[in-house]
Write a protein that holds these residues in place. Structure first.
Motif, mmCIF file in Angstrom:
data_model
loop_
_atom_site.group_PDB
_atom_site.id
_atom_site.type_symbol
_atom_site.label_atom_id
_atom_site.label_comp_id
_atom_site.label_asym_id
_atom_site.label_seq_id
_atom_site.Cartn_x
_atom_site.Cartn_y
_atom_site.Cartn_z
ATOM 1 N N LEU A 274 0.829 -1.208 0.000
ATOM 2 C CA LEU A 274 0.000 0.000 0.000
ATOM 3 C C LEU A 274 0.864 1.259 0.000
ATOM 4 O O LEU A 274 0.523 2.250 -0.646
ATOM 5 C CB LEU A 274 -0.942 -0.008 1.205
ATOM 6 C CG LEU A 274 -2.105 -0.996 1.119
ATOM 7 C CD1 LEU A 274 -2.826 -1.092 2.455
ATOM 8 C CD2 LEU A 274 -3.070 -0.607 0.008
ATOM 9 N N VAL A 275 1.983 1.207 0.710
ATOM 10 C CA VAL A 275 2.922 2.340 0.706
ATOM 11 C C VAL A 275 3.498 2.525 -0.692
ATOM 12 O O VAL A 275 3.692 3.654 -1.149
ATOM 13 C CB VAL A 275 4.046 2.112 1.748
ATOM 14 C CG1 VAL A 275 5.210 3.059 1.539
ATOM 15 C CG2 VAL A 275 3.492 2.250 3.151
ATOM 16 N N ALA A 276 3.777 1.423 -1.386
ATOM 17 C CA ALA A 276 4.394 1.491 -2.718
ATOM 18 C C ALA A 276 3.473 2.091 -3.766
ATOM 19 O O ALA A 276 3.943 2.719 -4.716
ATOM 20 C CB ALA A 276 4.823 0.094 -3.163
ATOM 21 N N LEU A 277 2.181 1.895 -3.605
ATOM 22 C CA LEU A 277 1.230 2.268 -4.653
ATOM 23 C C LEU A 277 1.338 3.723 -5.107
ATOM 24 O O LEU A 277 1.429 3.976 -6.305
ATOM 25 C CB LEU A 277 -0.193 1.934 -4.200
ATOM 26 C CG LEU A 277 -1.228 1.813 -5.291
ATOM 27 C CD1 LEU A 277 -0.823 0.776 -6.321
ATOM 28 C CD2 LEU A 277 -2.568 1.448 -4.687
ATOM 29 N N PRO A 278 1.374 4.717 -4.214
ATOM 30 C CA PRO A 278 1.446 6.106 -4.700
ATOM 31 C C PRO A 278 2.845 6.554 -5.091
ATOM 32 O O PRO A 278 3.006 7.631 -5.649
ATOM 33 C CB PRO A 278 0.938 6.923 -3.505
ATOM 34 C CG PRO A 278 1.300 6.107 -2.320
ATOM 35 C CD PRO A 278 1.160 4.678 -2.764
ATOM 36 N N LEU A 279 3.842 5.747 -4.806
ATOM 37 C CA LEU A 279 5.220 6.122 -5.117
ATOM 38 C C LEU A 279 5.527 5.876 -6.583
ATOM 39 O O LEU A 279 4.755 5.259 -7.297
ATOM 40 C CB LEU A 279 6.181 5.312 -4.240
ATOM 41 C CG LEU A 279 6.016 5.462 -2.731
ATOM 42 C CD1 LEU A 279 6.956 4.505 -2.000
ATOM 43 C CD2 LEU A 279 6.245 6.894 -2.292
ATOM 44 N N SER A 280 6.688 6.348 -7.008
ATOM 45 C CA SER A 280 7.120 6.089 -8.382
ATOM 46 C C SER A 280 8.611 5.812 -8.384
ATOM 47 O O SER A 280 9.309 6.053 -7.403
ATOM 48 C CB SER A 280 6.799 7.290 -9.284
ATOM 49 O OG SER A 280 7.503 8.426 -8.839
ATOM 50 N N GLY A 281 9.075 5.282 -9.499
ATOM 51 C CA GLY A 281 10.509 5.056 -9.703
ATOM 52 C C GLY A 281 11.117 4.089 -8.708
ATOM 53 O O GLY A 281 10.525 3.087 -8.323
ATOM 54 N N GLY A 282 12.316 4.444 -8.255
ATOM 55 C CA GLY A 282 13.072 3.591 -7.352
ATOM 56 C C GLY A 282 12.396 3.372 -6.010
ATOM 57 O O GLY A 282 12.493 2.288 -5.439
ATOM 58 N N ALA A 283 11.711 4.395 -5.515
ATOM 59 C CA ALA A 283 11.028 4.257 -4.229
ATOM 60 C C ALA A 283 9.918 3.212 -4.321
ATOM 61 O O ALA A 283 9.738 2.401 -3.411
ATOM 62 C CB ALA A 283 10.467 5.598 -3.778
ATOM 63 N N ARG A 284 9.204 3.221 -5.433
ATOM 64 C CA ARG A 284 8.133 2.244 -5.627
ATOM 65 C C ARG A 284 8.709 0.835 -5.767
ATOM 66 O O ARG A 284 8.192 -0.112 -5.191
ATOM 67 C CB ARG A 284 7.297 2.590 -6.857
ATOM 68 C CG ARG A 284 6.113 1.671 -7.037
ATOM 69 C CD ARG A 284 5.268 2.078 -8.217
ATOM 70 N NE ARG A 284 3.939 1.537 -8.090
ATOM 71 C CZ ARG A 284 2.931 1.868 -8.848
ATOM 72 N NH1 ARG A 284 3.095 2.778 -9.786
ATOM 73 N NH2 ARG A 284 1.767 1.326 -8.673
ATOM 74 N N ARG A 285 9.801 0.714 -6.515
ATOM 75 C CA ARG A 285 10.441 -0.597 -6.668
ATOM 76 C C ARG A 285 10.932 -1.115 -5.325
ATOM 77 O O ARG A 285 10.752 -2.281 -4.989
ATOM 78 C CB ARG A 285 11.586 -0.530 -7.684
ATOM 79 C CG ARG A 285 11.105 -0.470 -9.123
ATOM 80 C CD ARG A 285 12.247 -0.638 -10.118
ATOM 81 N NE ARG A 285 13.266 0.392 -10.025
ATOM 82 C CZ ARG A 285 13.175 1.598 -10.575
ATOM 83 N NH1 ARG A 285 12.117 1.931 -11.281
ATOM 84 N NH2 ARG A 285 14.160 2.473 -10.441
ATOM 85 N N PHE A 286 11.543 -0.245 -4.533
ATOM 86 C CA PHE A 286 12.063 -0.633 -3.228
ATOM 87 C C PHE A 286 10.936 -1.128 -2.318
ATOM 88 O O PHE A 286 11.054 -2.190 -1.691
ATOM 89 C CB PHE A 286 12.798 0.542 -2.570
ATOM 90 C CG PHE A 286 13.330 0.215 -1.208
ATOM 91 C CD1 PHE A 286 14.513 -0.485 -1.067
ATOM 92 C CD2 PHE A 286 12.636 0.601 -0.069
ATOM 93 C CE1 PHE A 286 15.015 -0.792 0.192
ATOM 94 C CE2 PHE A 286 13.122 0.288 1.190
ATOM 95 C CZ PHE A 286 14.317 -0.408 1.327
ATOM 96 N N ALA A 287 9.854 -0.366 -2.225
ATOM 97 C CA ALA A 287 8.738 -0.754 -1.355
ATOM 98 C C ALA A 287 8.067 -2.034 -1.855
ATOM 99 O O ALA A 287 7.640 -2.876 -1.057
ATOM 100 C CB ALA A 287 7.723 0.385 -1.255
ATOM 101 N N THR A 288 7.989 -2.195 -3.164
ATOM 102 C CA THR A 288 7.384 -3.402 -3.727
ATOM 103 C C THR A 288 8.253 -4.621 -3.456
ATOM 104 O O THR A 288 7.745 -5.685 -3.086
ATOM 105 C CB THR A 288 7.147 -3.234 -5.241
ATOM 106 O OG1 THR A 288 6.333 -2.066 -5.454
ATOM 107 C CG2 THR A 288 6.447 -4.441 -5.823
#
Length: 174
Positions: A64-78
């Motif tokens: 859920l944290v990853a969903l609104p993120l983009s780029g590297g931050a989204r990949r990291f959280a995912t």
């Protein structure tokens, strides 16, 4: 356009777009299923079942944290969400081993030792919370326990998420 006309790059992009939703949907469905077994089916969880739920809660929260993120931050959280699923698979694997008698469970997985207790101490122990044994298979499908199904689901989805995210990152770098 048929599926055979879709390029590998398009398939990978579609998979990358679906990953966050899979990372949310799988642990949410697993948690809802566990709660249904507990409250509708009457199967109380043991200590290891609770630990597997914690892994799913962590995976769900990180997804859920990853969903609104983009780029590297989204990949990291995912990836972190996938690692939580893989940790849950490890707990489930340990649980399967306890169920199969391959190794002993944890102290909280069985009734307390009552040897040497007097009547008052025994009464106190018996009045405490119910102990659900970790080595008893409460339910199974095709000979696979709930812990076994959780092991398969969590491992498969965790590895798939890591693979898709890592493959997508590598293709972007190339």
């Amino acid at each position: 356009m048929t599926l055979s006309h879709v390029t590998t790059a398009h398939r990978l992009e579609l998979a990358r777009q679906l990953v966050p939703w899979v990372a949310i949907g799988v642990p949410a469905a697993a948690l809802l299923g566990a709660l249904a077994f507990q409250y509708i089916g009457g199967y109380p969880p043991c200590l290891l079942c609770h630990w597997q739920r914690y892994a799913h809660l962590a995976a769900l929260g990180l997804a859920l944290v990853a969903l609104p993120l983009s780029g590297g931050a989204r990949r990291f959280a995912t990836i972190a969400s996938a690692l939580a699923l893989l940790a849950g698979a490890g707990i489930a694997g340990f649980h399967v081993g306890v169920e199969q008698g391959w190794w002993a469970g944890l102290p909280g997985c069985s009734a307390p030792d009552i040897r040497g207790l007097d009547v008052a101490q025994l009464r106190e122990v018996l009045m405490q919370a119910e102990v659900v044994p970790c080595d008893a298979v409460a339910w199974s499908l095709f000979g696979i326990s709930m812990a076994g199904w959780n092991l398969l689901l969590s491992a498969l989805v965790g590895v798939a998420i890591v693979w898709v995210v890592a493959l997508g990152s590598r293709r972007r770098q190339a």
